[in-house]
Write a protein that holds these residues in place. Structure first.
Motif, PDB file in Angstrom:
ATOM      1  N   HIS A  75       0.831  -1.216   0.000  1.00  0.00           N
ATOM      2  CA  HIS A  75       0.000   0.000   0.000  1.00  0.00           C
ATOM      3  C   HIS A  75       0.862   1.261   0.000  1.00  0.00           C
ATOM      4  O   HIS A  75       0.574   2.224  -0.711  1.00  0.00           O
ATOM      5  N   THR A  80      -1.529   3.971  -1.658  1.00  0.00           N
ATOM      6  CA  THR A  80      -2.902   3.611  -1.278  1.00  0.00           C
ATOM      7  C   THR A  80      -3.009   3.287   0.210  1.00  0.00           C
ATOM      8  O   THR A  80      -3.929   2.583   0.620  1.00  0.00           O
ATOM      9  N   GLY A  82      -3.647   5.378   2.562  1.00  0.00           N
ATOM     10  CA  GLY A  82      -4.599   6.265   3.218  1.00  0.00           C
ATOM     11  C   GLY A  82      -3.965   7.440   3.911  1.00  0.00           C
ATOM     12  O   GLY A  82      -4.669   8.318   4.423  1.00  0.00           O
ATOM     13  N   SER A  92      -8.138   8.095   4.605  1.00  0.00           N
ATOM     14  CA  SER A  92      -9.054   7.102   4.036  1.00  0.00           C
ATOM     15  C   SER A  92      -8.553   5.711   4.383  1.00  0.00           C
ATOM     16  O   SER A  92      -7.412   5.537   4.822  1.00  0.00           O
ATOM     17  N   THR A  96      -8.402   2.098  -0.870  1.00  0.00           N
ATOM     18  CA  THR A  96      -9.660   2.637  -1.391  1.00  0.00           C
ATOM     19  C   THR A  96      -9.480   3.861  -2.279  1.00  0.00           C
ATOM     20  O   THR A  96     -10.341   4.143  -3.116  1.00  0.00           O
ATOM     21  N   ARG A  97      -8.378   4.590  -2.104  1.00  0.00           N
ATOM     22  CA  ARG A  97      -8.119   5.783  -2.925  1.00  0.00           C
ATOM     23  C   ARG A  97      -6.620   5.867  -3.211  1.00  0.00           C
ATOM     24  O   ARG A  97      -5.800   5.366  -2.455  1.00  0.00           O
ATOM     25  N   TYR A 182      -3.565  -2.308  -7.375  1.00  0.00           N
ATOM     26  CA  TYR A 182      -4.899  -1.854  -6.985  1.00  0.00           C
ATOM     27  C   TYR A 182      -5.541  -1.064  -8.133  1.00  0.00           C
ATOM     28  O   TYR A 182      -5.709   0.155  -8.055  1.00  0.00           O
ATOM     29  N   LEU A 185      -8.395   2.745  -9.107  1.00  0.00           N
ATOM     30  CA  LEU A 185      -8.524   3.770  -8.072  1.00  0.00           C
ATOM     31  C   LEU A 185      -8.381   5.168  -8.654  1.00  0.00           C
ATOM     32  O   LEU A 185      -7.503   5.430  -9.473  1.00  0.00           O
TER      33      LEU A 185
END
Length: 273
Positions: A75, A80, A82, A92, A96-97, A182, A185
Protein backbone atom coordinates in the motif's frame (compact mmCIF):
# COMPACT_ATOMS: atom_id res chain seq x y z
CA UNK A 1 20.39 13.14 -30.38
CA UNK A 2 19.24 16.46 -31.81
CA UNK A 3 15.98 16.33 -29.86
CA UNK A 4 17.84 16.63 -26.54
CA UNK A 5 19.06 20.09 -27.54
CA UNK A 6 15.49 21.31 -27.06
CA UNK A 7 16.34 21.72 -23.37
CA UNK A 8 18.29 24.83 -24.38
CA UNK A 9 14.94 26.50 -25.07
CA UNK A 10 13.49 25.66 -21.64
CA UNK A 11 13.05 28.70 -19.35
CA UNK A 12 15.43 27.32 -16.71
CA UNK A 13 18.89 28.40 -15.54
CA UNK A 14 20.40 24.93 -16.09
CA UNK A 15 19.18 21.66 -17.58
CA UNK A 16 20.72 18.34 -18.51
CA UNK A 17 19.19 15.32 -20.24
CA UNK A 18 20.04 11.90 -21.59
CA UNK A 19 18.47 8.89 -23.29
CA UNK A 20 19.54 5.31 -22.56
CA UNK A 21 18.37 2.13 -24.27
CA UNK A 22 17.41 -1.11 -22.59
CA UNK A 23 20.83 -2.60 -23.35
CA UNK A 24 22.53 0.24 -21.46
CA UNK A 25 23.62 2.15 -24.57
CA UNK A 26 23.51 5.90 -23.96
CA UNK A 27 21.96 7.20 -27.18
CA UNK A 28 22.59 10.85 -26.42
CA UNK A 29 23.23 13.46 -23.75
CA UNK A 30 22.96 17.24 -23.53
CA UNK A 31 23.98 19.69 -20.85
CA UNK A 32 26.05 19.17 -17.68
CA UNK A 33 25.24 15.51 -17.06
CA UNK A 34 27.71 15.34 -14.15
CA UNK A 35 26.09 18.22 -12.25
CA UNK A 36 24.18 17.34 -9.09
CA UNK A 37 20.56 18.47 -8.99
CA UNK A 38 17.87 18.14 -6.35
CA UNK A 39 15.53 15.35 -7.46
CA UNK A 40 12.42 16.09 -5.37
CA UNK A 41 10.00 13.21 -6.02
CA UNK A 42 12.23 11.50 -8.57
CA UNK A 43 13.77 10.24 -5.31
CA UNK A 44 10.77 7.91 -4.92
CA UNK A 45 11.46 5.34 -7.66
CA UNK A 46 15.07 4.99 -6.48
CA UNK A 47 13.88 4.56 -2.88
CA UNK A 48 11.23 2.08 -4.08
CA UNK A 49 13.94 0.05 -5.79
CA UNK A 50 15.76 -0.21 -2.46
CA UNK A 51 12.50 -1.39 -0.86
CA UNK A 52 12.22 -4.10 -3.51
CA UNK A 53 15.82 -5.19 -2.78
CA UNK A 54 14.85 -5.43 0.90
CA UNK A 55 11.88 -7.59 -0.14
CA UNK A 56 14.04 -9.92 -2.24
CA UNK A 57 16.59 -10.16 0.57
CA UNK A 58 13.81 -11.30 2.91
CA UNK A 59 14.08 -8.30 5.22
CA UNK A 60 10.46 -7.31 4.53
CA UNK A 61 7.38 -8.74 2.81
CA UNK A 62 5.22 -6.68 0.48
CA UNK A 63 2.06 -7.68 2.28
CA UNK A 64 3.26 -7.29 5.87
CA UNK A 65 1.70 -4.53 8.00
CA UNK A 66 3.32 -1.10 7.63
CA UNK A 67 1.87 2.34 8.22
CA UNK A 68 -1.73 2.94 9.29
CA UNK A 69 -3.92 0.08 10.54
CA UNK A 70 -4.74 -2.25 7.66
CA UNK A 71 -1.93 -0.85 5.47
CA UNK A 72 0.99 -2.87 4.10
CA UNK A 73 4.34 -2.21 2.44
CA UNK A 74 2.55 -2.69 -0.90
CA UNK A 75 0.00 0.00 0.00
CA UNK A 76 2.78 2.44 0.90
CA UNK A 77 4.63 1.82 -2.37
CA UNK A 78 1.43 2.23 -4.40
CA UNK A 79 0.17 5.40 -2.63
CA UNK A 80 -2.90 3.61 -1.28
CA UNK A 81 -2.10 3.51 2.46
CA UNK A 82 -4.60 6.26 3.22
CA UNK A 83 -1.93 8.63 4.56
CA UNK A 84 -2.23 12.29 3.61
CA UNK A 85 0.08 14.00 1.11
CA UNK A 86 2.58 15.56 3.50
CA UNK A 87 1.18 14.72 6.94
CA UNK A 88 1.25 11.56 9.00
CA UNK A 89 -2.55 11.68 9.14
CA UNK A 90 -4.95 9.01 7.89
CA UNK A 91 -7.56 10.32 5.45
CA UNK A 92 -9.05 7.10 4.04
CA UNK A 93 -9.03 3.34 4.45
CA UNK A 94 -6.07 1.51 2.84
CA UNK A 95 -6.66 0.38 -0.74
CA UNK A 96 -9.66 2.64 -1.39
CA UNK A 97 -8.12 5.78 -2.92
CA UNK A 98 -4.88 6.74 -4.66
CA UNK A 99 -3.62 9.40 -2.25
CA UNK A 100 -0.17 10.46 -3.42
CA UNK A 101 1.79 10.61 -0.18
CA UNK A 102 5.25 11.79 0.77
CA UNK A 103 4.37 10.73 4.31
CA UNK A 104 3.79 7.18 3.05
CA UNK A 105 7.31 6.94 1.66
CA UNK A 106 8.74 8.32 4.89
CA UNK A 107 6.88 5.63 6.85
CA UNK A 108 8.22 3.08 4.35
CA UNK A 109 11.79 4.29 4.88
CA UNK A 110 11.39 4.03 8.66
CA UNK A 111 9.90 0.54 8.30
CA UNK A 112 12.86 -0.68 6.25
CA UNK A 113 15.35 0.94 8.64
CA UNK A 114 13.79 -0.93 11.57
CA UNK A 115 13.62 -4.23 9.66
CA UNK A 116 17.27 -4.05 8.54
CA UNK A 117 18.71 -2.13 11.51
CA UNK A 118 20.33 0.22 8.97
CA UNK A 119 19.35 3.89 8.49
CA UNK A 120 17.39 4.10 5.24
CA UNK A 121 19.83 6.49 3.53
CA UNK A 122 22.63 4.00 4.22
CA UNK A 123 20.50 1.03 3.14
CA UNK A 124 19.72 2.84 -0.12
CA UNK A 125 23.44 3.40 -0.67
CA UNK A 126 24.34 -0.23 -0.02
CA UNK A 127 21.40 -1.78 -1.88
CA UNK A 128 21.17 0.38 -4.99
CA UNK A 129 23.57 3.30 -5.32
CA UNK A 130 26.88 1.53 -4.67
CA UNK A 131 26.17 -1.57 -6.82
CA UNK A 132 25.14 0.63 -9.75
CA UNK A 133 28.09 3.03 -9.41
CA UNK A 134 25.79 5.96 -8.58
CA UNK A 135 28.51 7.74 -6.63
CA UNK A 136 27.02 11.24 -6.97
CA UNK A 137 23.59 10.23 -5.62
CA UNK A 138 22.50 10.47 -1.99
CA UNK A 139 19.70 11.37 0.37
CA UNK A 140 20.75 14.80 1.58
CA UNK A 141 21.25 14.93 5.33
CA UNK A 142 19.80 11.45 5.83
CA UNK A 143 16.65 13.02 4.45
CA UNK A 144 13.22 11.95 3.27
CA UNK A 145 13.04 8.95 0.90
CA UNK A 146 10.11 10.79 -0.67
CA UNK A 147 11.89 13.91 -1.85
CA UNK A 148 15.40 14.62 -0.54
CA UNK A 149 17.54 12.86 -3.14
CA UNK A 150 20.28 14.56 -5.13
CA UNK A 151 21.78 13.05 -8.26
CA UNK A 152 23.18 13.60 -11.73
CA UNK A 153 21.90 12.65 -15.16
CA UNK A 154 24.89 10.31 -15.47
CA UNK A 155 23.85 8.44 -12.32
CA UNK A 156 20.16 8.27 -13.23
CA UNK A 157 21.10 6.85 -16.63
CA UNK A 158 22.67 3.95 -14.71
CA UNK A 159 19.48 3.53 -12.72
CA UNK A 160 17.27 3.70 -15.83
CA UNK A 161 19.42 1.05 -17.53
CA UNK A 162 19.09 -1.17 -14.45
CA UNK A 163 15.30 -0.89 -14.39
CA UNK A 164 15.11 -1.82 -18.08
CA UNK A 165 17.45 -4.82 -17.70
CA UNK A 166 17.60 -5.68 -13.98
CA UNK A 167 20.71 -7.09 -12.35
CA UNK A 168 19.91 -6.20 -8.73
CA UNK A 169 16.38 -7.59 -8.81
CA UNK A 170 14.52 -10.50 -10.36
CA UNK A 171 12.84 -9.40 -13.61
CA UNK A 172 9.50 -10.54 -12.19
CA UNK A 173 9.84 -8.13 -9.27
CA UNK A 174 10.51 -5.22 -11.64
CA UNK A 175 7.60 -6.31 -13.85
CA UNK A 176 5.35 -6.11 -10.78
CA UNK A 177 6.67 -2.63 -9.99
CA UNK A 178 5.60 -1.37 -13.42
CA UNK A 179 2.20 -3.12 -13.35
CA UNK A 180 -0.89 -1.36 -12.01
CA UNK A 181 -1.32 -2.11 -8.31
CA UNK A 182 -4.90 -1.85 -6.98
CA UNK A 183 -6.43 -1.06 -10.42
CA UNK A 184 -9.28 1.36 -10.92
CA UNK A 185 -8.52 3.77 -8.07
CA UNK A 186 -9.17 7.46 -8.59
CA UNK A 187 -6.84 10.17 -7.36
CA UNK A 188 -5.03 13.42 -8.01
CA UNK A 189 -1.78 13.42 -9.96
CA UNK A 190 0.06 16.40 -8.39
CA UNK A 191 0.28 19.23 -10.90
CA UNK A 192 -2.07 17.53 -13.35
CA UNK A 193 -5.35 17.25 -11.45
CA UNK A 194 -7.84 14.47 -10.89
CA UNK A 195 -7.28 11.25 -12.85
CA UNK A 196 -9.72 8.36 -13.19
CA UNK A 197 -8.09 5.94 -12.92
CA UNK A 198 -4.87 7.23 -11.36
CA UNK A 199 -2.70 4.20 -12.01
CA UNK A 200 0.54 3.41 -10.16
CA UNK A 201 2.76 0.42 -9.76
CA UNK A 202 5.17 -0.06 -6.85
CA UNK A 203 6.90 3.30 -6.57
CA UNK A 204 6.49 4.11 -10.27
CA UNK A 205 3.67 6.11 -11.84
CA UNK A 206 2.12 4.41 -14.89
CA UNK A 207 0.98 6.54 -17.78
CA UNK A 208 -1.88 4.42 -19.16
CA UNK A 209 -4.50 6.82 -20.62
CA UNK A 210 -3.96 9.74 -18.25
CA UNK A 211 -4.63 13.20 -19.69
CA UNK A 212 -3.19 15.68 -19.16
CA UNK A 213 0.18 14.10 -18.45
CA UNK A 214 3.84 15.08 -18.16
CA UNK A 215 5.00 12.53 -20.79
CA UNK A 216 4.29 12.87 -24.52
CA UNK A 217 1.16 12.32 -26.58
CA UNK A 218 3.10 9.56 -28.38
CA UNK A 219 4.30 7.89 -25.15
CA UNK A 220 3.01 4.33 -24.90
CA UNK A 221 0.43 3.52 -22.20
CA UNK A 222 3.07 1.22 -20.66
CA UNK A 223 5.37 4.19 -19.99
CA UNK A 224 6.25 4.47 -16.31
CA UNK A 225 8.45 6.71 -14.19
CA UNK A 226 8.20 9.83 -12.05
CA UNK A 227 8.52 13.59 -12.12
CA UNK A 228 9.58 15.91 -9.33
CA UNK A 229 8.71 19.37 -8.08
CA UNK A 230 12.37 20.32 -8.59
CA UNK A 231 11.69 20.36 -12.35
CA UNK A 232 12.95 16.82 -12.90
CA UNK A 233 11.70 13.66 -14.57
CA UNK A 234 12.58 10.10 -15.49
CA UNK A 235 10.44 8.03 -17.84
CA UNK A 236 10.90 4.55 -19.22
CA UNK A 237 8.92 3.57 -22.32
CA UNK A 238 9.12 -0.22 -22.83
CA UNK A 239 7.59 0.06 -26.30
CA UNK A 240 10.35 2.47 -27.35
CA UNK A 241 12.99 0.35 -25.60
CA UNK A 242 14.47 3.45 -23.99
CA UNK A 243 14.40 5.76 -21.00
CA UNK A 244 14.88 9.52 -20.71
CA UNK A 245 16.17 11.59 -17.79
CA UNK A 246 15.91 15.37 -17.53
CA UNK A 247 17.06 17.42 -14.54
CA UNK A 248 16.74 21.19 -14.05
CA UNK A 249 17.22 23.75 -11.32
CA UNK A 250 13.83 25.46 -11.68
CA UNK A 251 10.83 24.24 -9.69
CA UNK A 252 8.05 22.49 -11.60
CA UNK A 253 5.33 24.83 -12.87
CA UNK A 254 3.38 25.86 -15.99
CA UNK A 255 6.65 26.06 -17.93
CA UNK A 256 7.19 22.31 -17.46
CA UNK A 257 3.59 21.45 -18.35
CA UNK A 258 4.18 23.32 -21.61
CA UNK A 259 7.63 22.06 -22.67
CA UNK A 260 7.96 18.50 -21.35
CA UNK A 261 5.38 16.69 -23.57
CA UNK A 262 6.66 18.07 -26.92
CA UNK A 263 10.22 17.33 -25.78
CA UNK A 264 9.30 13.71 -25.06
CA UNK A 265 7.47 13.43 -28.39
CA UNK A 266 10.58 14.72 -30.19
CA UNK A 267 12.79 12.22 -28.37
CA UNK A 268 10.46 9.33 -29.21
CA UNK A 269 10.22 10.42 -32.86
CA UNK A 270 14.02 10.48 -33.13
CA UNK A 271 14.27 7.06 -31.49
CA UNK A 272 11.77 5.63 -33.96
CA UNK A 273 13.44 7.35 -36.89
Amino acid sequence: MQSLALIENWPVPTAAAAVVRADGTVVGTHGPTDRRFALASVTKPVAAYAALVAYEEGAIELDEPAGPEGSTVRHLLAHTSGLAFDEHRVTSAPGTRRLYSNAGFEVLGDHIAKATDIPFAEYLRQAVLEPLGMTATALEGEGSPAKDGVSTVDDLVRFAAEVQAPRLLDTRTVAAAMTVTYPGLKGVLPGYGHQNPNDWGLGFEIRDSKAPHWTGSSSSPRTFGHFGQAGTFLWIDPDAGAACVALTDRPFGPWAVEVWPPFTDAVLAELRG
